[in-house]
Design a protein around this motif. Structure first.
Motif, PDB file in Angstrom:
ATOM      1  N   LYS A  23      -8.984  -1.264  -6.823  1.00 50.14           N
ATOM      2  CA  LYS A  23      -8.612  -2.494  -7.516  1.00 50.14           C
ATOM      3  C   LYS A  23      -7.976  -2.185  -8.876  1.00 50.14           C
ATOM      4  O   LYS A  23      -6.959  -2.779  -9.261  1.00 50.14           O
ATOM      5  CB  LYS A  23      -9.844  -3.382  -7.704  1.00 50.14           C
ATOM      6  N   LEU A  24      -8.561  -1.233  -9.605  1.00 52.56           N
ATOM      7  CA  LEU A  24      -8.024  -0.880 -10.921  1.00 52.56           C
ATOM      8  C   LEU A  24      -6.622  -0.281 -10.793  1.00 52.56           C
ATOM      9  O   LEU A  24      -5.743  -0.546 -11.617  1.00 52.56           O
ATOM     10  CB  LEU A  24      -8.966   0.114 -11.625  1.00 52.56           C
ATOM     11  N   THR A  25      -6.415   0.503  -9.744  1.00 58.79           N
ATOM     12  CA  THR A  25      -5.097   1.093  -9.513  1.00 58.79           C
ATOM     13  C   THR A  25      -4.067   0.013  -9.201  1.00 58.79           C
ATOM     14  O   THR A  25      -2.945   0.028  -9.701  1.00 58.79           O
ATOM     15  CB  THR A  25      -5.168   2.097  -8.346  1.00 58.79           C
ATOM     16  N   VAL A  26      -4.470  -0.924  -8.358  1.00 60.50           N
ATOM     17  CA  VAL A  26      -3.597  -2.036  -7.984  1.00 60.50           C
ATOM     18  C   VAL A  26      -3.200  -2.851  -9.222  1.00 60.50           C
ATOM     19  O   VAL A  26      -2.032  -3.187  -9.423  1.00 60.50           O
ATOM     20  CB  VAL A  26      -4.346  -2.912  -6.938  1.00 60.50           C
ATOM     21  N   LEU A  27      -4.186  -3.139 -10.054  1.00 61.07           N
ATOM     22  CA  LEU A  27      -3.922  -3.906 -11.277  1.00 61.07           C
ATOM     23  C   LEU A  27      -2.976  -3.133 -12.199  1.00 61.07           C
ATOM     24  O   LEU A  27      -2.018  -3.689 -12.747  1.00 61.07           O
ATOM     25  CB  LEU A  27      -5.233  -4.194 -12.017  1.00 61.07           C
ATOM     26  N   ALA A  28      -3.244  -1.837 -12.362  1.00 62.01           N
ATOM     27  CA  ALA A  28      -2.409  -1.020 -13.247  1.00 62.01           C
ATOM     28  C   ALA A  28      -0.992  -0.894 -12.696  1.00 62.01           C
ATOM     29  O   ALA A  28      -0.016  -0.948 -13.445  1.00 62.01           O
ATOM     30  CB  ALA A  28      -3.039   0.367 -13.422  1.00 62.01           C
ATOM     31  N   ASP A  90       5.416   5.492  -1.768  1.00 65.39           N
ATOM     32  CA  ASP A  90       4.446   5.312  -0.684  1.00 65.39           C
ATOM     33  C   ASP A  90       3.026   5.118  -1.207  1.00 65.39           C
ATOM     34  O   ASP A  90       2.163   4.595  -0.504  1.00 65.39           O
ATOM     35  CB  ASP A  90       4.461   6.530   0.255  1.00 65.39           C
ATOM     36  N   ASP A  91       2.781   5.579  -2.433  1.00 65.40           N
ATOM     37  CA  ASP A  91       1.426   5.519  -2.978  1.00 65.40           C
ATOM     38  C   ASP A  91       1.222   4.388  -3.983  1.00 65.40           C
ATOM     39  O   ASP A  91       0.091   4.026  -4.284  1.00 65.40           O
ATOM     40  CB  ASP A  91       1.059   6.856  -3.641  1.00 65.40           C
ATOM     41  N   TYR A  92       2.314   3.857  -4.527  1.00 64.97           N
ATOM     42  CA  TYR A  92       2.167   2.730  -5.450  1.00 64.97           C
ATOM     43  C   TYR A  92       1.702   1.497  -4.687  1.00 64.97           C
ATOM     44  O   TYR A  92       2.097   1.279  -3.549  1.00 64.97           O
ATOM     45  CB  TYR A  92       3.493   2.447  -6.176  1.00 64.97           C
ATOM     46  N   ARG A  93       0.835   0.709  -5.321  1.00 63.06           N
ATOM     47  CA  ARG A  93       0.255  -0.474  -4.667  1.00 63.06           C
ATOM     48  C   ARG A  93       0.573  -1.762  -5.427  1.00 63.06           C
ATOM     49  O   ARG A  93      -0.197  -2.707  -5.414  1.00 63.06           O
ATOM     50  CB  ARG A  93      -1.272  -0.305  -4.534  1.00 63.06           C
ATOM     51  N   ASN A  94       1.702  -1.768  -6.126  1.00 69.17           N
ATOM     52  CA  ASN A  94       2.111  -2.986  -6.829  1.00 69.17           C
ATOM     53  C   ASN A  94       2.609  -4.039  -5.843  1.00 69.17           C
ATOM     54  O   ASN A  94       3.001  -3.720  -4.722  1.00 69.17           O
ATOM     55  CB  ASN A  94       3.221  -2.660  -7.837  1.00 69.17           C
ATOM     56  N   THR A  95       2.615  -5.281  -6.286  1.00 72.12           N
ATOM     57  CA  THR A  95       3.172  -6.357  -5.463  1.00 72.12           C
ATOM     58  C   THR A  95       4.699  -6.263  -5.452  1.00 72.12           C
ATOM     59  O   THR A  95       5.307  -5.700  -6.362  1.00 72.12           O
ATOM     60  CB  THR A  95       2.811  -7.736  -6.045  1.00 72.12           C
ATOM     61  N   ARG A  96       5.284  -6.848  -4.420  1.00 74.57           N
ATOM     62  CA  ARG A  96       6.748  -6.912  -4.378  1.00 74.57           C
ATOM     63  C   ARG A  96       7.287  -7.833  -5.484  1.00 74.57           C
ATOM     64  O   ARG A  96       8.402  -7.678  -5.956  1.00 74.57           O
ATOM     65  CB  ARG A  96       7.208  -7.366  -2.986  1.00 74.57           C
ATOM     66  N   LEU A  97       6.436  -8.780  -5.908  1.00 73.41           N
ATOM     67  CA  LEU A  97       6.831  -9.679  -6.999  1.00 73.41           C
ATOM     68  C   LEU A  97       7.370  -8.911  -8.204  1.00 73.41           C
ATOM     69  O   LEU A  97       8.392  -9.286  -8.775  1.00 73.41           O
ATOM     70  CB  LEU A  97       5.616 -10.519  -7.438  1.00 73.41           C
ATOM     71  N   VAL A  98       6.680  -7.842  -8.595  1.00 72.75           N
ATOM     72  CA  VAL A  98       7.027  -7.173  -9.849  1.00 72.75           C
ATOM     73  C   VAL A  98       8.111  -6.114  -9.694  1.00 72.75           C
ATOM     74  O   VAL A  98       8.681  -5.665 -10.684  1.00 72.75           O
ATOM     75  CB  VAL A  98       5.778  -6.536 -10.515  1.00 72.75           C
ATOM     76  N   GLU A  99       8.376  -5.689  -8.442  1.00 74.57           N
ATOM     77  CA  GLU A  99       9.359  -4.603  -8.279  1.00 74.57           C
ATOM     78  C   GLU A  99      10.786  -5.124  -8.062  1.00 74.57           C
ATOM     79  O   GLU A  99      11.741  -4.347  -8.150  1.00 74.57           O
ATOM     80  CB  GLU A  99       8.958  -3.690  -7.120  1.00 74.57           C
ATOM     81  N   LEU A 100      10.932  -6.412  -7.762  1.00 75.31           N
ATOM     82  CA  LEU A 100      12.284  -6.944  -7.543  1.00 75.31           C
ATOM     83  C   LEU A 100      13.136  -6.721  -8.788  1.00 75.31           C
ATOM     84  O   LEU A 100      12.630  -6.783  -9.911  1.00 75.31           O
ATOM     85  CB  LEU A 100      12.212  -8.441  -7.215  1.00 75.31           C
ATOM     86  N   PRO A 101      14.428  -6.451  -8.613  1.00 79.02           N
ATOM     87  CA  PRO A 101      15.302  -6.202  -9.775  1.00 79.02           C
ATOM     88  C   PRO A 101      15.236  -7.346 -10.780  1.00 79.02           C
ATOM     89  O   PRO A 101      14.899  -8.481 -10.424  1.00 79.02           O
ATOM     90  CB  PRO A 101      16.688  -6.092  -9.140  1.00 79.02           C
ATOM     91  N   HIS A 180       6.417 -14.463  -3.114  1.00 79.62           N
ATOM     92  CA  HIS A 180       5.918 -13.152  -3.555  1.00 79.62           C
ATOM     93  C   HIS A 180       4.713 -13.290  -4.480  1.00 79.62           C
ATOM     94  O   HIS A 180       3.843 -12.419  -4.525  1.00 79.62           O
ATOM     95  CB  HIS A 180       7.025 -12.387  -4.281  1.00 79.62           C
ATOM     96  N   ALA A 181       4.675 -14.380  -5.261  1.00 81.05           N
ATOM     97  CA  ALA A 181       3.577 -14.554  -6.218  1.00 81.05           C
ATOM     98  C   ALA A 181       2.232 -14.658  -5.499  1.00 81.05           C
ATOM     99  O   ALA A 181       1.200 -14.221  -6.017  1.00 81.05           O
ATOM    100  CB  ALA A 181       3.817 -15.783  -7.080  1.00 81.05           C
ATOM    101  N   ALA A 182       2.244 -15.215  -4.285  1.00 83.58           N
ATOM    102  CA  ALA A 182       0.992 -15.358  -3.535  1.00 83.58           C
ATOM    103  C   ALA A 182       0.337 -14.010  -3.285  1.00 83.58           C
ATOM    104  O   ALA A 182      -0.882 -13.908  -3.098  1.00 83.58           O
ATOM    105  CB  ALA A 182       1.258 -16.076  -2.211  1.00 83.58           C
ATOM    106  N   GLN A 183       1.159 -12.962  -3.308  1.00 80.33           N
ATOM    107  CA  GLN A 183       0.634 -11.618  -3.044  1.00 80.33           C
ATOM    108  C   GLN A 183      -0.331 -11.141  -4.131  1.00 80.33           C
ATOM    109  O   GLN A 183      -1.156 -10.258  -3.897  1.00 80.33           O
ATOM    110  CB  GLN A 183       1.815 -10.649  -2.943  1.00 80.33           C
ATOM    111  N   LEU A 184      -0.211 -11.729  -5.325  1.00 87.50           N
ATOM    112  CA  LEU A 184      -1.121 -11.361  -6.413  1.00 87.50           C
ATOM    113  C   LEU A 184      -2.570 -11.659  -6.057  1.00 87.50           C
ATOM    114  O   LEU A 184      -3.495 -11.137  -6.668  1.00 87.50           O
ATOM    115  CB  LEU A 184      -0.749 -12.116  -7.696  1.00 87.50           C
ATOM    116  N   PHE A 185      -2.757 -12.550  -5.059  1.00 87.30           N
ATOM    117  CA  PHE A 185      -4.113 -12.982  -4.726  1.00 87.30           C
ATOM    118  C   PHE A 185      -4.600 -12.392  -3.398  1.00 87.30           C
ATOM    119  O   PHE A 185      -5.548 -12.886  -2.811  1.00 87.30           O
ATOM    120  CB  PHE A 185      -4.172 -14.516  -4.722  1.00 87.30           C
TER     121      PHE A 185
END
Lengths: 263, 170
Positions: A23-28, A90-101, A180-185
């Protein structure tokens, strides 16, 4: 990334520790990737004050990533710099929301508003965690996050109620970002057990509060239309094609100088 | 923390507090790190080991390394060889800890001191009232909600026309 959370008397079981590390990794990861996208505006924002504001916001988000990863390190996780600079897409666990250009200014502000409100509400709930080090981190970060919410809420309002062009762009950004925002939850593996132990906030409750808050602002105040959120979507291990080039740029200095001790 | 009497070094915590009171905030040099309430605890152990606990103002503050090194150096300058600088997040730093004397120095320096934080309103959409540090007017406008450092925002006074920085209330 140096602040050490104080030692707590709370004992975690091994499965709890593993779930909390994830969870901490995902948040970071969300904080790091969004901070990078915000940093892309440095020198390019519409006006100087906003250039500075986004740099400030990015700096805060990186500060929060530092808090999460320092806490993870005390739980047995890796060095924060290793986690940030030596994992690939492959190892990052961020949402797609934050990676979009970064898109246009409306896209950046709507994304930041959706993210900041979610983060602020989650952090506010996390201040009541029974795991004291997490409660401490949340209490620190939530004080900073409120300034982001004030700022981005005002920008979304200004853009939505501005000119027909700014309204069109703001609605287009919301239409693209909302699913994409729904993915935060989306909970991480093992999160339910941590929630049951009151170590993590109840994500469904935070989601409900968030939906209420953003609906009041975006729909009632700004006159925007919310699209339907998808009922199912892939998890945090599925990325768009945009993450790899972002990481390549973000990690290039660290990887060229793996032995550097001072930045 | 209990009061421990050093056996090998005749140094009182108050002497160390005095030394830390002369360590300036790297970003706002008219105030010290003790003025800002960043130093939370000073202890002198039995073997003369000095432990200083400080708390960061903002978690992403780039001056944290400088502050940490400045604390260590200030204690070493007293002749102490064994120094430990710890950081803590609890309780989280608040601008309410900035003392009155430092608030007046901030104002003279041209930075509006922070308003009381008003606990319990962590998520509020409206900013707190701010007074012009030059003429004292409340007829001010925020021109940028973020400033040159994480702890400040930008204003202009509509009475005396002066632009100024204001401390965020955290």
């Amino acid at each position: 990334m140096t602040t050490t959370p104080s030692i707590s008397g709370t004992e975690l079981t091994d499965p709890q520790t593993q779930a909390l590390l994830l969870k901490l990794t995902v948040l970071a990861d969300d904080e790091i990737i969004l901070a990078h996208r915000d940093g892309e505006w440095t020198g390019h924002a519409p006006i100087l004050e906003e250039d500075i504001a986004l740099a400030n916001i990015a700096q805060d988000e990186l500060g929060h990533a530092g808090l999460y990863l320092s806490l993870a390190q005390t739980l047995g996780g890796s060095d924060p710099d290793r986690v940030a600079f030596w994992r690939g897409p492959d190892d990052y666990r961020n949402t797609r929301l934050v990676e979009l250009p970064k898109g246009d200014w409306a896209f950046t502000m709507v994304r930041q508003f959706l993210y900041d409100t979610a983060e602020a509400l989650w952090l506010e709930a996390a201040t009541r965690s029974t795991y004291a080090p997490l409660a401490e981190v949340a209490a620190k970060a939530v004080r900073e996050e409120k300034f982001h919410v004030q700022h981005t809420a005002l920008w979304v309002e200004r853009l939505a109620l501005g000119t027909p062009e700014s309204e069109r762009r703001t609605q287009a950004a919301l239409t693209e970002l909302w699913p994409h925002a729904a993915q935060l939850f989306q909970p991480v593996e093992g999160e339910a057990e941590l929630t049951a132990a009151d170590i993590l906030p109840d994500l469904n409750a935070v989601h409900a509060r968030w939906t209420d808050l953003v609906t009041r602002h975006l729909v009632d105040k700004c006159g925007l239309t919310l699209p339907d959120a998808p009922t199912t979507q892939p998890g945090r291990d599925t990325h768009t094609e945009h993450l790899a080039p972002l990481l390549e740029e973000m990690q290039s200095v660290a990887r060229q100088h793996p032995d550097a001790e001072v930045w | 923390m209990e009061d421990s009497t050093p056996s090998t070094v005749n140094l009182q915590p108050s002497t160390i507090w005095d030394a830390l009171a002369s360590v300036p905030d790297p970003e706002i040099p008219v105030v010290s790190i003790t003025d800002m309430g960043m130093v939370r605890d000073v202890t002198v152990g039995d073997a003369g080991r000095v432990t200083v606990t400080f708390t960061p103002t903002f978690s992403g503050c780039p001056a944290l390394h400088v502050i940490r090194e400045s604390i260590e150096q200030a204690v070493r300058d007293l002749g102490v060889t064994d120094v430990e600088v710890r950081s803590t997040l609890t309780p989280p730093w608040t601008t309410d800890w900035i003392n009155d004397d430092a608030r007046e120095r901030l104002r003279q320096y041209g930075i509006a001191p922070p308003a009381p934080t008003g606990e319990g309103q962590l998520i509020q959409l409206d900013a707190e009232p701010t007074r012009c540090p030059r003429c004292g007017s409340l007829n001010v406008r925020m021109t940028a909600s973020f400033g040159p450092t994480l702890c400040k925002r930008m204003y202009v006074c509509d009475t005396c026309r002066e632009p100024f920085e204001g401390f965020k209330s955290v």
